[in-house]
Design an enzyme around this catalytic site. Structure first.
Site, PDB file in Angstrom:
ATOM      1  N   CYS A  35       0.828  -1.207   0.000  1.00 33.30           N
ATOM      2  CA  CYS A  35       0.000   0.000   0.000  1.00 33.30           C
ATOM      3  C   CYS A  35       0.868   1.265   0.000  1.00 33.30           C
ATOM      4  O   CYS A  35       1.513   1.549  -0.991  1.00 33.30           O
ATOM      5  CB  CYS A  35      -0.976  -0.048   1.180  1.00 33.30           C
ATOM      6  SG  CYS A  35      -2.310   1.120   0.980  1.00 33.30           S
ATOM      7  N   HIS A  79      -3.755  -5.127   0.329  1.00 33.80           N
ATOM      8  CA  HIS A  79      -3.248  -5.601   1.627  1.00 33.80           C
ATOM      9  C   HIS A  79      -3.265  -7.129   1.705  1.00 33.80           C
ATOM     10  O   HIS A  79      -4.302  -7.719   2.005  1.00 33.80           O
ATOM     11  CB  HIS A  79      -4.105  -5.034   2.768  1.00 33.80           C
ATOM     12  CG  HIS A  79      -3.856  -3.581   3.004  1.00 33.80           C
ATOM     13  ND1 HIS A  79      -2.892  -3.125   3.874  1.00 33.80           N
ATOM     14  CD2 HIS A  79      -4.434  -2.480   2.466  1.00 33.80           C
ATOM     15  CE1 HIS A  79      -2.882  -1.810   3.871  1.00 33.80           C
ATOM     16  NE2 HIS A  79      -3.807  -1.383   3.024  1.00 33.80           N
ATOM     17  N   GLU A 107      -2.142  -8.976   3.950  1.00 39.09           N
ATOM     18  CA  GLU A 107      -2.206  -9.466   5.341  1.00 39.09           C
ATOM     19  C   GLU A 107      -3.624  -9.613   5.865  1.00 39.09           C
ATOM     20  O   GLU A 107      -3.832 -10.263   6.890  1.00 39.09           O
ATOM     21  CB  GLU A 107      -1.393  -8.536   6.267  1.00 39.09           C
ATOM     22  CG  GLU A 107      -1.965  -7.139   6.506  1.00 39.09           C
ATOM     23  CD  GLU A 107      -1.652  -6.137   5.386  1.00 39.09           C
ATOM     24  OE1 GLU A 107      -1.304  -6.569   4.276  1.00 39.09           O
ATOM     25  OE2 GLU A 107      -1.787  -4.926   5.638  1.00 39.09           O
ATOM     26  N   GLY A 149      -3.284 -15.351  34.825  1.00 38.59           N
ATOM     27  CA  GLY A 149      -3.516 -15.246  33.380  1.00 38.59           C
ATOM     28  C   GLY A 149      -2.477 -16.029  32.580  1.00 38.59           C
ATOM     29  O   GLY A 149      -1.519 -16.575  33.139  1.00 38.59           O
ATOM     30  N   VAL A 150      -2.702 -16.065  31.268  1.00 41.74           N
ATOM     31  CA  VAL A 150      -1.862 -16.886  30.389  1.00 41.74           C
ATOM     32  C   VAL A 150      -0.414 -16.385  30.351  1.00 41.74           C
ATOM     33  O   VAL A 150       0.532 -17.163  30.508  1.00 41.74           O
ATOM     34  CB  VAL A 150      -2.431 -16.874  28.946  1.00 41.74           C
ATOM     35  CG1 VAL A 150      -1.606 -17.757  28.040  1.00 41.74           C
ATOM     36  CG2 VAL A 150      -3.877 -17.298  28.934  1.00 41.74           C
ATOM     37  N   ASP A 151      -0.235 -15.072  30.156  1.00 39.40           N
ATOM     38  CA  ASP A 151       1.117 -14.555  29.912  1.00 39.40           C
ATOM     39  C   ASP A 151       2.043 -14.774  31.112  1.00 39.40           C
ATOM     40  O   ASP A 151       3.155 -15.298  30.969  1.00 39.40           O
ATOM     41  CB  ASP A 151       1.076 -13.061  29.560  1.00 39.40           C
ATOM     42  CG  ASP A 151       0.209 -12.786  28.342  1.00 39.40           C
ATOM     43  OD1 ASP A 151      -0.071 -13.743  27.601  1.00 39.40           O
ATOM     44  OD2 ASP A 151      -0.195 -11.621  28.143  1.00 39.40           O
ATOM     45  N   SER A 152       1.573 -14.375  32.300  1.00 39.07           N
ATOM     46  CA  SER A 152       2.471 -14.519  33.453  1.00 39.07           C
ATOM     47  C   SER A 152       2.685 -15.992  33.789  1.00 39.07           C
ATOM     48  O   SER A 152       3.762 -16.382  34.231  1.00 39.07           O
ATOM     49  CB  SER A 152       1.953 -13.733  34.664  1.00 39.07           C
ATOM     50  OG  SER A 152       0.741 -14.268  35.143  1.00 39.07           O
ATOM     51  N   SER A 153       1.668 -16.831  33.542  1.00 41.64           N
ATOM     52  CA  SER A 153       1.826 -18.260  33.855  1.00 41.64           C
ATOM     53  C   SER A 153       2.832 -18.919  32.911  1.00 41.64           C
ATOM     54  O   SER A 153       3.670 -19.718  33.345  1.00 41.64           O
ATOM     55  CB  SER A 153       0.483 -18.986  33.749  1.00 41.64           C
ATOM     56  OG  SER A 153      -0.454 -18.391  34.595  1.00 41.64           O
TER      57      SER A 153
END
Ligand code: XMP
Length: 514
Positions: free
Chosen positions: A79, A167, A169, A223-227
Protein backbone atom coordinates in the site's frame (compact mmCIF):
# COMPACT_ATOMS: atom_id res chain seq x y z
CA UNK A 1 21.88 -17.51 13.03
CA UNK A 2 18.13 -16.97 13.38
CA UNK A 3 16.75 -15.44 10.20
CA UNK A 4 14.56 -12.37 10.48
CA UNK A 5 12.14 -10.35 8.36
CA UNK A 6 12.00 -6.66 9.28
CA UNK A 7 8.69 -4.85 8.92
CA UNK A 8 9.15 -1.10 8.81
CA UNK A 9 6.04 0.45 10.31
CA UNK A 10 4.62 3.55 8.65
CA UNK A 11 1.69 3.59 11.06
CA UNK A 12 -0.89 1.39 9.37
CA UNK A 13 -3.46 -0.31 11.55
CA UNK A 14 -2.66 -3.63 9.90
CA UNK A 15 1.12 -3.63 10.53
CA UNK A 16 0.75 -6.01 13.48
CA UNK A 17 -1.26 -8.30 11.27
CA UNK A 18 1.62 -8.50 8.77
CA UNK A 19 3.78 -9.62 11.69
CA UNK A 20 1.31 -12.28 12.72
CA UNK A 21 1.06 -13.64 9.19
CA UNK A 22 4.83 -13.96 8.95
CA UNK A 23 5.09 -15.70 12.29
CA UNK A 24 2.43 -18.11 11.00
CA UNK A 25 4.99 -18.97 8.32
CA UNK A 26 7.31 -20.07 11.14
CA UNK A 27 9.57 -17.14 10.42
CA UNK A 28 10.79 -14.65 13.00
CA UNK A 29 9.97 -11.03 12.27
CA UNK A 30 10.39 -7.73 13.99
CA UNK A 31 8.21 -4.65 13.60
CA UNK A 32 10.31 -1.51 13.82
CA UNK A 33 9.53 2.19 13.41
CA UNK A 34 9.91 3.13 9.72
CA UNK A 35 13.26 4.89 10.25
CA UNK A 36 14.92 2.28 12.47
CA UNK A 37 16.22 -0.28 9.99
CA UNK A 38 19.05 -2.20 11.71
CA UNK A 39 21.71 -1.65 9.05
CA UNK A 40 24.38 -3.84 10.64
CA UNK A 41 22.14 -6.84 11.36
CA UNK A 42 23.21 -9.68 9.06
CA UNK A 43 20.23 -11.86 10.07
CA UNK A 44 17.71 -9.75 8.10
CA UNK A 45 16.60 -11.72 5.04
CA UNK A 46 13.79 -9.44 3.84
CA UNK A 47 12.17 -6.07 4.43
CA UNK A 48 8.49 -5.16 4.30
CA UNK A 49 7.31 -1.55 4.11
CA UNK A 50 3.87 -1.26 5.70
CA UNK A 51 0.87 0.86 4.83
CA UNK A 52 0.31 4.27 6.40
CA UNK A 53 -2.47 6.70 7.24
CA UNK A 54 -0.51 9.27 5.21
CA UNK A 55 -0.53 9.99 1.49
CA UNK A 56 2.88 10.26 -0.21
CA UNK A 57 1.88 13.86 -0.98
CA UNK A 58 1.40 14.90 2.64
CA UNK A 59 4.13 17.23 3.80
CA UNK A 60 4.30 15.35 7.09
CA UNK A 61 4.55 11.92 5.44
CA UNK A 62 7.10 9.47 6.80
CA UNK A 63 10.28 9.48 4.76
CA UNK A 64 12.84 6.75 4.94
CA UNK A 65 16.26 6.16 3.45
CA UNK A 66 15.94 2.98 1.39
CA UNK A 67 19.66 2.76 0.56
CA UNK A 68 20.63 0.44 3.46
CA UNK A 69 18.59 -2.41 1.99
CA UNK A 70 17.34 -1.73 -1.56
CA UNK A 71 19.17 -3.99 -4.01
CA UNK A 72 20.82 -5.90 -1.15
CA UNK A 73 17.85 -7.65 0.48
CA UNK A 74 14.42 -8.44 -1.06
CA UNK A 75 11.85 -5.73 -0.31
CA UNK A 76 8.05 -5.88 -0.38
CA UNK A 77 6.10 -2.62 -0.24
CA UNK A 78 2.46 -2.80 0.86
CA UNK A 79 0.00 0.00 0.00
CA UNK A 80 1.80 3.17 1.16
CA UNK A 81 5.04 1.19 1.00
CA UNK A 82 4.33 0.48 -2.70
CA UNK A 83 3.38 4.09 -3.44
CA UNK A 84 6.31 5.50 -1.51
CA UNK A 85 8.83 3.46 -3.51
CA UNK A 86 7.09 4.31 -6.80
CA UNK A 87 7.30 8.01 -5.89
CA UNK A 88 10.92 7.93 -4.69
CA UNK A 89 12.14 5.96 -7.71
CA UNK A 90 10.69 8.51 -10.17
CA UNK A 91 7.23 7.16 -10.90
CA UNK A 92 4.02 9.05 -10.29
CA UNK A 93 1.39 8.72 -7.61
CA UNK A 94 -1.87 10.66 -7.92
CA UNK A 95 -5.02 10.95 -5.97
CA UNK A 96 -7.43 8.26 -7.18
CA UNK A 97 -10.66 9.52 -8.74
CA UNK A 98 -12.58 7.49 -6.24
CA UNK A 99 -11.07 6.19 -3.05
CA UNK A 100 -10.13 2.59 -3.77
CA UNK A 101 -11.58 0.77 -0.85
CA UNK A 102 -12.87 -2.76 -0.43
CA UNK A 103 -12.81 -5.95 -2.44
CA UNK A 104 -11.34 -6.16 -5.95
CA UNK A 105 -10.17 -8.99 -8.19
CA UNK A 106 -6.79 -9.50 -9.81
CA UNK A 107 -7.81 -9.60 -13.48
CA UNK A 108 -4.28 -9.83 -14.82
CA UNK A 109 -1.43 -11.61 -13.13
CA UNK A 110 2.13 -12.17 -14.28
CA UNK A 111 2.14 -15.87 -13.54
CA UNK A 112 5.89 -16.04 -14.13
CA UNK A 113 6.63 -13.69 -11.26
CA UNK A 114 7.61 -15.59 -8.08
CA UNK A 115 5.37 -13.35 -5.94
CA UNK A 116 2.29 -14.72 -7.68
CA UNK A 117 3.18 -18.41 -7.68
CA UNK A 118 -0.02 -20.41 -7.10
CA UNK A 119 -2.23 -17.33 -7.08
CA UNK A 120 -5.24 -17.65 -9.30
CA UNK A 121 -6.53 -15.18 -11.84
CA UNK A 122 -9.45 -13.19 -10.38
CA UNK A 123 -8.21 -13.86 -6.87
CA UNK A 124 -9.86 -11.44 -4.44
CA UNK A 125 -7.77 -8.69 -2.83
CA UNK A 126 -8.55 -5.91 -0.36
CA UNK A 127 -7.80 -2.32 -1.34
CA UNK A 128 -7.71 0.62 1.01
CA UNK A 129 -6.09 3.73 -0.41
CA UNK A 130 -6.87 7.25 -1.60
CA UNK A 131 -3.81 7.53 -3.88
CA UNK A 132 -2.92 5.34 -6.80
CA UNK A 133 0.23 4.79 -8.86
CA UNK A 134 -0.25 6.25 -12.36
CA UNK A 135 3.28 5.94 -13.76
CA UNK A 136 5.78 3.25 -12.79
CA UNK A 137 9.44 4.22 -12.39
CA UNK A 138 11.93 3.09 -15.06
CA UNK A 139 13.19 -0.46 -14.48
CA UNK A 140 9.96 -1.48 -12.76
CA UNK A 141 7.12 -3.39 -14.40
CA UNK A 142 3.51 -4.25 -13.57
CA UNK A 143 2.83 -7.77 -12.34
CA UNK A 144 -0.88 -7.54 -11.51
CA UNK A 145 -3.88 -5.32 -12.14
CA UNK A 146 -7.55 -5.07 -11.21
CA UNK A 147 -10.41 -3.46 -13.20
CA UNK A 148 -9.70 -0.11 -11.52
CA UNK A 149 -6.05 -0.35 -10.50
CA UNK A 150 -3.59 -0.72 -13.36
CA UNK A 151 -0.57 -1.21 -11.11
CA UNK A 152 -2.09 -3.34 -8.37
CA UNK A 153 1.38 -4.92 -8.06
CA UNK A 154 4.76 -4.19 -9.58
CA UNK A 155 8.29 -5.55 -9.41
CA UNK A 156 11.83 -4.38 -10.11
CA UNK A 157 13.29 -5.49 -13.42
CA UNK A 158 16.82 -5.20 -12.06
CA UNK A 159 16.46 -5.12 -8.30
CA UNK A 160 14.79 -7.55 -5.86
CA UNK A 161 11.85 -5.25 -5.16
CA UNK A 162 8.15 -6.14 -5.11
CA UNK A 163 5.17 -3.99 -4.25
CA UNK A 164 1.41 -4.42 -3.92
CA UNK A 165 -1.16 -1.67 -3.54
CA UNK A 166 -3.59 -4.08 -1.86
CA UNK A 167 -3.25 -5.60 1.63
CA UNK A 168 -2.13 -9.26 1.52
CA UNK A 169 -2.21 -9.47 5.34
CA UNK A 170 -5.97 -9.05 5.75
CA UNK A 171 -8.53 -11.81 5.70
CA UNK A 172 -10.39 -10.40 2.68
CA UNK A 173 -7.35 -10.92 0.44
CA UNK A 174 -8.16 -14.57 0.04
CA UNK A 175 -4.74 -15.72 -1.20
CA UNK A 176 -2.78 -13.16 0.81
CA UNK A 177 -1.12 -15.83 2.95
CA UNK A 178 0.15 -17.55 -0.21
CA UNK A 179 1.54 -14.25 -1.52
CA UNK A 180 3.35 -13.57 1.75
CA UNK A 181 4.67 -17.14 1.74
CA UNK A 182 5.98 -16.62 -1.79
CA UNK A 183 7.82 -13.54 -0.59
CA UNK A 184 9.10 -14.83 2.74
CA UNK A 185 9.98 -18.41 1.80
CA UNK A 186 10.68 -18.43 -1.96
CA UNK A 187 12.04 -14.95 -2.47
CA UNK A 188 13.74 -14.24 0.89
CA UNK A 189 14.70 -17.86 1.53
CA UNK A 190 13.26 -18.33 5.01
CA UNK A 191 14.11 -21.77 6.42
CA UNK A 192 10.88 -21.60 8.49
CA UNK A 193 12.64 -22.55 11.70
CA UNK A 194 10.73 -20.32 14.11
CA UNK A 195 8.52 -22.61 16.19
CA UNK A 196 7.36 -22.94 19.78
CA UNK A 197 9.87 -25.76 20.31
CA UNK A 198 12.78 -23.76 18.92
CA UNK A 199 11.66 -20.73 20.94
CA UNK A 200 11.63 -22.75 24.17
CA UNK A 201 15.01 -24.29 23.46
CA UNK A 202 16.79 -21.04 22.59
CA UNK A 203 15.04 -18.99 25.29
CA UNK A 204 15.81 -21.46 28.06
CA UNK A 205 19.48 -21.48 27.02
CA UNK A 206 19.49 -17.69 26.82
CA UNK A 207 17.83 -17.32 30.25
CA UNK A 208 20.36 -19.67 31.86
CA UNK A 209 23.18 -17.63 30.39
CA UNK A 210 21.59 -14.30 31.32
CA UNK A 211 20.48 -15.19 34.85
CA UNK A 212 23.20 -17.59 35.95
CA UNK A 213 22.54 -18.42 39.59
CA UNK A 214 20.58 -15.19 40.27
CA UNK A 215 17.25 -15.22 42.06
CA UNK A 216 14.21 -13.93 40.15
CA UNK A 217 10.81 -12.67 41.36
CA UNK A 218 7.67 -12.77 39.25
CA UNK A 219 4.15 -11.50 39.89
CA UNK A 220 1.60 -14.09 38.82
CA UNK A 221 -1.92 -13.03 37.89
CA UNK A 222 -3.46 -16.39 37.01
CA UNK A 223 -3.52 -15.25 33.38
CA UNK A 224 -1.86 -16.89 30.39
CA UNK A 225 1.12 -14.56 29.91
CA UNK A 226 2.47 -14.52 33.45
CA UNK A 227 1.83 -18.26 33.86
CA UNK A 228 3.70 -19.17 30.67
CA UNK A 229 6.48 -16.77 31.63
CA UNK A 230 6.80 -18.44 35.03
CA UNK A 231 6.82 -21.96 33.56
CA UNK A 232 9.49 -21.00 31.04
CA UNK A 233 11.65 -19.47 33.76
CA UNK A 234 11.08 -22.46 35.98
CA UNK A 235 12.38 -24.70 33.23
CA UNK A 236 15.44 -22.50 32.94
CA UNK A 237 16.32 -21.76 36.56
CA UNK A 238 14.09 -24.02 38.69
CA UNK A 239 13.77 -22.99 42.33
CA UNK A 240 15.70 -19.77 41.79
CA UNK A 241 12.35 -18.40 40.63
CA UNK A 242 9.94 -17.17 43.31
CA UNK A 243 6.43 -16.22 42.22
CA UNK A 244 4.01 -14.01 44.12
CA UNK A 245 0.26 -14.34 43.56
CA UNK A 246 -1.84 -11.70 45.32
CA UNK A 247 -5.52 -12.36 45.99
CA UNK A 248 -7.18 -8.95 46.07
CA UNK A 249 -10.54 -10.53 46.81
CA UNK A 250 -11.92 -9.71 43.37
CA UNK A 251 -10.85 -12.87 41.57
CA UNK A 252 -13.46 -15.20 40.11
CA UNK A 253 -15.17 -17.93 42.12
CA UNK A 254 -12.58 -20.33 43.63
CA UNK A 255 -9.96 -18.87 41.27
CA UNK A 256 -7.27 -18.31 43.88
CA UNK A 257 -7.23 -21.94 44.99
CA UNK A 258 -7.64 -23.39 41.51
CA UNK A 259 -4.79 -21.34 40.16
CA UNK A 260 -2.57 -22.05 43.19
CA UNK A 261 -3.21 -25.78 42.67
CA UNK A 262 -2.38 -25.51 38.98
CA UNK A 263 0.88 -23.70 39.80
CA UNK A 264 1.76 -26.26 42.40
CA UNK A 265 1.19 -29.06 39.85
CA UNK A 266 3.63 -27.25 37.57
CA UNK A 267 6.21 -27.33 40.33
CA UNK A 268 6.37 -23.55 40.69
CA UNK A 269 7.54 -21.97 43.88
CA UNK A 270 4.59 -19.64 44.63
CA UNK A 271 3.81 -17.42 47.58
CA UNK A 272 0.04 -16.90 47.69
CA UNK A 273 -1.04 -13.81 49.58
CA UNK A 274 -4.64 -13.31 50.68
CA UNK A 275 -4.90 -9.53 50.93
CA UNK A 276 -8.62 -9.21 50.31
CA UNK A 277 -9.37 -7.59 53.64
CA UNK A 278 -7.02 -4.71 52.98
CA UNK A 279 -8.46 -4.13 49.52
CA UNK A 280 -12.09 -4.18 50.69
CA UNK A 281 -11.36 -1.90 53.59
CA UNK A 282 -9.52 0.62 51.38
CA UNK A 283 -12.29 0.47 48.76
CA UNK A 284 -15.05 1.27 51.25
CA UNK A 285 -17.20 4.16 50.03
CA UNK A 286 -15.31 4.64 46.76
CA UNK A 287 -17.57 4.79 43.70
CA UNK A 288 -15.57 6.58 41.00
CA UNK A 289 -14.21 4.00 38.49
CA UNK A 290 -10.83 5.69 38.07
CA UNK A 291 -10.35 6.07 41.80
CA UNK A 292 -11.24 2.43 42.36
CA UNK A 293 -8.80 1.32 39.67
CA UNK A 294 -5.97 3.49 41.04
CA UNK A 295 -6.54 2.29 44.56
CA UNK A 296 -6.50 -1.37 43.53
CA UNK A 297 -3.29 -0.73 41.57
CA UNK A 298 -1.67 1.09 44.50
CA UNK A 299 -2.57 -1.60 47.05
CA UNK A 300 -1.38 -4.29 44.68
CA UNK A 301 2.07 -2.74 44.25
CA UNK A 302 2.32 -2.17 48.01
CA UNK A 303 1.55 -5.80 48.82
CA UNK A 304 3.74 -7.17 46.05
CA UNK A 305 6.65 -5.03 47.22
CA UNK A 306 6.20 -6.03 50.84
CA UNK A 307 6.50 -9.68 49.79
CA UNK A 308 9.31 -9.08 47.34
CA UNK A 309 11.38 -7.34 50.03
CA UNK A 310 11.62 -10.62 51.94
CA UNK A 311 13.47 -12.12 49.00
CA UNK A 312 16.51 -10.06 49.77
CA UNK A 313 18.88 -11.65 47.30
CA UNK A 314 16.60 -11.22 44.27
CA UNK A 315 18.32 -9.53 41.34
CA UNK A 316 15.64 -9.72 38.66
CA UNK A 317 11.96 -8.97 38.25
CA UNK A 318 10.38 -11.08 35.52
CA UNK A 319 7.27 -9.93 33.68
CA UNK A 320 4.98 -11.60 31.16
CA UNK A 321 5.05 -8.60 28.81
CA UNK A 322 4.22 -9.73 25.27
CA UNK A 323 4.93 -8.21 21.87
CA UNK A 324 1.67 -6.31 21.28
CA UNK A 325 2.24 -4.58 24.65
CA UNK A 326 5.47 -3.14 23.29
CA UNK A 327 4.91 -2.33 19.67
CA UNK A 328 4.86 1.36 19.30
CA UNK A 329 2.92 2.25 16.20
CA UNK A 330 2.52 5.83 15.15
CA UNK A 331 -0.75 7.50 14.42
CA UNK A 332 -1.37 10.43 12.09
CA UNK A 333 -0.21 12.99 14.62
CA UNK A 334 2.95 11.01 15.32
CA UNK A 335 1.82 10.20 18.83
CA UNK A 336 2.36 6.82 20.35
CA UNK A 337 -0.84 4.81 20.39
CA UNK A 338 0.39 2.11 22.73
CA UNK A 339 3.44 2.52 24.86
CA UNK A 340 5.71 0.10 26.63
CA UNK A 341 4.31 -1.49 29.76
CA UNK A 342 6.75 -0.86 32.54
CA UNK A 343 7.07 -1.56 36.19
CA UNK A 344 5.47 1.53 37.64
CA UNK A 345 5.57 1.86 41.39
CA UNK A 346 8.48 -0.40 42.25
CA UNK A 347 10.71 1.24 44.81
CA UNK A 348 14.03 2.42 43.46
CA UNK A 349 16.02 0.75 46.22
CA UNK A 350 14.96 -2.68 44.93
CA UNK A 351 17.32 -2.23 42.00
CA UNK A 352 15.81 -5.19 40.19
CA UNK A 353 16.69 -5.76 36.58
CA UNK A 354 13.86 -6.56 34.21
CA UNK A 355 13.55 -9.95 32.51
CA UNK A 356 10.82 -10.28 29.83
CA UNK A 357 11.27 -13.57 27.99
CA UNK A 358 7.95 -13.37 26.10
CA UNK A 359 8.54 -9.91 24.73
CA UNK A 360 8.75 -11.11 21.11
CA UNK A 361 5.60 -13.22 21.13
CA UNK A 362 2.04 -12.64 20.02
CA UNK A 363 -0.74 -14.00 22.21
CA UNK A 364 -1.36 -17.09 20.08
CA UNK A 365 2.37 -17.85 20.18
CA UNK A 366 2.41 -17.54 23.97
CA UNK A 367 -0.30 -20.20 24.04
CA UNK A 368 1.71 -22.44 21.69
CA UNK A 369 4.76 -22.07 23.94
CA UNK A 370 2.59 -22.96 26.95
CA UNK A 371 1.44 -26.14 25.21
CA UNK A 372 5.04 -26.94 24.27
CA UNK A 373 5.91 -26.62 27.98
CA UNK A 374 3.17 -29.13 28.81
CA UNK A 375 0.95 -26.69 30.67
CA UNK A 376 -2.70 -27.71 31.20
CA UNK A 377 -5.09 -26.58 28.45
CA UNK A 378 -7.45 -25.03 30.99
CA UNK A 379 -4.69 -22.61 32.05
CA UNK A 380 -3.42 -21.86 28.54
CA UNK A 381 -6.80 -21.33 26.95
CA UNK A 382 -7.99 -18.88 29.61
CA UNK A 383 -9.59 -15.65 28.53
CA UNK A 384 -7.74 -12.44 29.41
CA UNK A 385 -8.83 -11.09 32.79
CA UNK A 386 -8.18 -7.53 33.96
CA UNK A 387 -5.70 -6.87 36.77
CA UNK A 388 -8.37 -5.22 39.00
CA UNK A 389 -10.52 -8.31 38.43
CA UNK A 390 -14.22 -8.17 39.17
CA UNK A 391 -13.58 -4.70 40.60
CA UNK A 392 -14.05 -3.21 37.12
CA UNK A 393 -17.27 -5.20 36.70
CA UNK A 394 -19.19 -3.84 39.69
CA UNK A 395 -20.80 -0.44 39.27
CA UNK A 396 -20.56 1.81 42.32
CA UNK A 397 -19.01 0.79 45.61
CA UNK A 398 -17.25 -2.58 45.78
CA UNK A 399 -18.20 -4.76 48.74
CA UNK A 400 -17.46 -8.42 49.53
CA UNK A 401 -21.22 -9.14 49.27
CA UNK A 402 -21.43 -7.73 45.74
CA UNK A 403 -18.30 -9.62 44.72
CA UNK A 404 -19.88 -12.84 46.02
CA UNK A 405 -23.03 -12.25 43.93
CA UNK A 406 -20.98 -11.50 40.85
CA UNK A 407 -18.74 -14.54 41.36
CA UNK A 408 -21.80 -16.80 41.31
CA UNK A 409 -23.28 -15.23 38.16
CA UNK A 410 -19.88 -15.15 36.43
CA UNK A 411 -19.28 -18.80 37.26
CA UNK A 412 -22.59 -19.85 35.69
CA UNK A 413 -21.80 -17.91 32.50
CA UNK A 414 -18.17 -19.06 32.18
CA UNK A 415 -18.84 -22.69 33.06
CA UNK A 416 -21.78 -22.58 30.64
CA UNK A 417 -19.44 -21.40 27.87
CA UNK A 418 -17.08 -24.29 28.65
CA UNK A 419 -19.87 -26.84 28.57
CA UNK A 420 -21.76 -25.62 25.48
CA UNK A 421 -20.29 -27.46 22.50
CA UNK A 422 -20.69 -25.65 19.21
CA UNK A 423 -21.63 -27.28 15.91
CA UNK A 424 -17.95 -27.78 15.00
CA UNK A 425 -17.30 -29.71 18.21
CA UNK A 426 -15.41 -27.01 20.13
CA UNK A 427 -16.63 -25.32 23.32
CA UNK A 428 -18.23 -21.91 22.97
CA UNK A 429 -15.61 -20.67 25.46
CA UNK A 430 -12.90 -21.10 22.82
CA UNK A 431 -14.91 -19.10 20.27
CA UNK A 432 -14.79 -15.87 22.25
CA UNK A 433 -11.82 -13.71 23.14
CA UNK A 434 -13.15 -12.78 26.54
CA UNK A 435 -16.35 -13.11 28.55
CA UNK A 436 -17.64 -12.04 31.93
CA UNK A 437 -20.59 -10.70 33.85
CA UNK A 438 -21.10 -7.13 35.07
CA UNK A 439 -23.10 -6.43 38.22
CA UNK A 440 -25.22 -3.31 37.69
CA UNK A 441 -25.38 -2.66 41.39
CA UNK A 442 -26.40 0.97 41.06
CA UNK A 443 -29.56 -0.14 39.24
CA UNK A 444 -32.62 -1.97 40.56
CA UNK A 445 -35.57 -3.29 38.65
CA UNK A 446 -38.86 -4.92 39.51
CA UNK A 447 -39.42 -8.61 38.94
CA UNK A 448 -41.75 -11.35 40.05
CA UNK A 449 -40.63 -14.67 41.49
CA UNK A 450 -43.40 -17.08 42.42
CA UNK A 451 -45.94 -14.85 44.11
CA UNK A 452 -43.32 -12.41 45.32
CA UNK A 453 -42.45 -9.03 43.88
CA UNK A 454 -38.68 -8.57 43.70
CA UNK A 455 -36.66 -5.35 43.45
CA UNK A 456 -33.12 -6.39 42.71
CA UNK A 457 -30.08 -5.82 40.50
CA UNK A 458 -29.64 -6.68 36.85
CA UNK A 459 -26.46 -8.23 35.50
CA UNK A 460 -25.07 -7.75 32.00
CA UNK A 461 -23.37 -10.60 30.19
CA UNK A 462 -20.40 -9.49 28.09
CA UNK A 463 -18.72 -11.70 25.49
CA UNK A 464 -16.55 -10.38 22.69
CA UNK A 465 -14.54 -11.59 19.75
CA UNK A 466 -11.21 -9.88 19.10
CA UNK A 467 -7.62 -10.51 18.08
CA UNK A 468 -5.83 -8.03 20.32
CA UNK A 469 -8.47 -6.29 22.51
CA UNK A 470 -7.76 -3.00 20.70
CA UNK A 471 -11.01 -3.51 18.82
CA UNK A 472 -13.72 -6.01 19.64
CA UNK A 473 -17.15 -7.09 18.49
CA UNK A 474 -19.91 -8.58 20.64
CA UNK A 475 -20.03 -12.33 20.22
CA UNK A 476 -23.10 -13.73 18.47
CA UNK A 477 -23.85 -16.35 21.13
CA UNK A 478 -26.74 -18.71 20.37
CA UNK A 479 -30.11 -17.56 21.78
CA UNK A 480 -30.67 -20.98 23.33
CA UNK A 481 -27.42 -20.65 25.23
CA UNK A 482 -28.24 -17.13 26.44
CA UNK A 483 -31.69 -18.31 27.51
CA UNK A 484 -30.20 -21.16 29.53
CA UNK A 485 -27.63 -18.93 31.25
CA UNK A 486 -30.23 -16.25 31.99
CA UNK A 487 -32.57 -18.80 33.60
CA UNK A 488 -29.85 -20.32 35.65
CA UNK A 489 -28.53 -16.99 36.94
CA UNK A 490 -31.96 -15.69 37.91
CA UNK A 491 -32.95 -18.95 39.56
CA UNK A 492 -29.71 -19.54 41.44
CA UNK A 493 -28.12 -16.18 42.22
CA UNK A 494 -29.80 -14.39 45.09
CA UNK A 495 -29.89 -10.64 44.51
CA UNK A 496 -30.20 -10.79 40.69
CA UNK A 497 -33.57 -10.71 38.95
CA UNK A 498 -32.72 -9.63 35.39
CA UNK A 499 -30.09 -10.56 32.78
CA UNK A 500 -29.13 -8.39 29.80
CA UNK A 501 -26.71 -9.13 26.97
CA UNK A 502 -24.29 -6.35 26.03
CA UNK A 503 -24.37 -5.84 22.25
CA UNK A 504 -21.87 -2.99 22.01
CA UNK A 505 -18.68 -3.21 20.00
CA UNK A 506 -15.35 -1.52 20.74
CA UNK A 507 -15.01 1.24 19.70
CA UNK A 508 -17.07 3.14 20.70
CA UNK A 509 -17.65 1.04 23.83
CA UNK A 510 -14.88 -0.75 25.73
CA UNK A 511 -14.72 -4.39 26.75
CA UNK A 512 -14.94 -3.65 30.48
CA UNK A 513 -17.68 -1.42 31.83
CA UNK A 514 -15.49 0.62 34.14
P1 XMP B 1 -11.06 -2.31 27.57
O1 XMP B 1 -12.08 -2.32 28.67
O2 XMP B 1 -10.16 -1.11 27.63
O3 XMP B 1 -10.12 -3.57 27.84
O4 XMP B 1 -11.67 -2.47 26.22
C1 XMP B 1 -9.19 -4.06 26.92
C2 XMP B 1 -8.54 -5.29 27.54
O5 XMP B 1 -7.76 -4.91 28.69
C3 XMP B 1 -8.28 -5.51 29.86
N1 XMP B 1 -8.25 -4.50 30.91
C4 XMP B 1 -7.33 -4.45 31.89
N2 XMP B 1 -6.30 -5.25 32.17
N3 XMP B 1 -5.76 -3.91 34.04
C5 XMP B 1 -5.52 -4.98 33.26
O6 XMP B 1 -4.58 -5.72 33.55
C6 XMP B 1 -6.79 -3.05 33.82
O7 XMP B 1 -6.99 -2.08 34.55
C7 XMP B 1 -7.62 -3.34 32.68
N4 XMP B 1 -8.70 -2.72 32.15
C8 XMP B 1 -9.07 -3.45 31.07
C9 XMP B 1 -9.68 -5.95 29.51
O8 XMP B 1 -10.13 -7.00 30.33
C10 XMP B 1 -9.53 -6.32 28.05
O9 XMP B 1 -8.94 -7.60 27.90
Amino acid sequence: MQQKIVILDFGSQTTQLIGRRIRELDTFCEILPYDKFPADDASVIGVILSGSPYSVHDSARFKVDLKPFIGRIPVLGICYGAQYMADIFGGQVDQANTREYGRANLEHIDAADPLFKGIEKNSQVWMSHGDTITVLPADYHAIASTADVKYAAYAGSKLPVWAVQFHPEVFHTTQGAQLLKNFVVDICGSRQEWSAASFVETTVAELRRQLGNDRVILGLSGGVDSSVCATLLHKAIGQNLTCIFVDHGMLRKDEFHQVMDAYSDLGLNVIGVDASEKFFSDLKGITDPEQKRKLIGRDFVEIFNAQAKHITDAKWLAQGTIYPDRIESLNITGKTIKSHHNVGGLPKDMKLRLCEPLKWLFKDEVRRVGRELGMPERLIGRHPFPGPGLGVRILGEITPEKVAILQEADDIFIEGLHRWIDEDGSPLYDKVWQAGVVLLSTVRSVGVMGDERTYEHPVALRAVTSTDAMTADWARLPYEFLAKVSNEIINKVKGVNRVCYDISSKPPSTIEWE
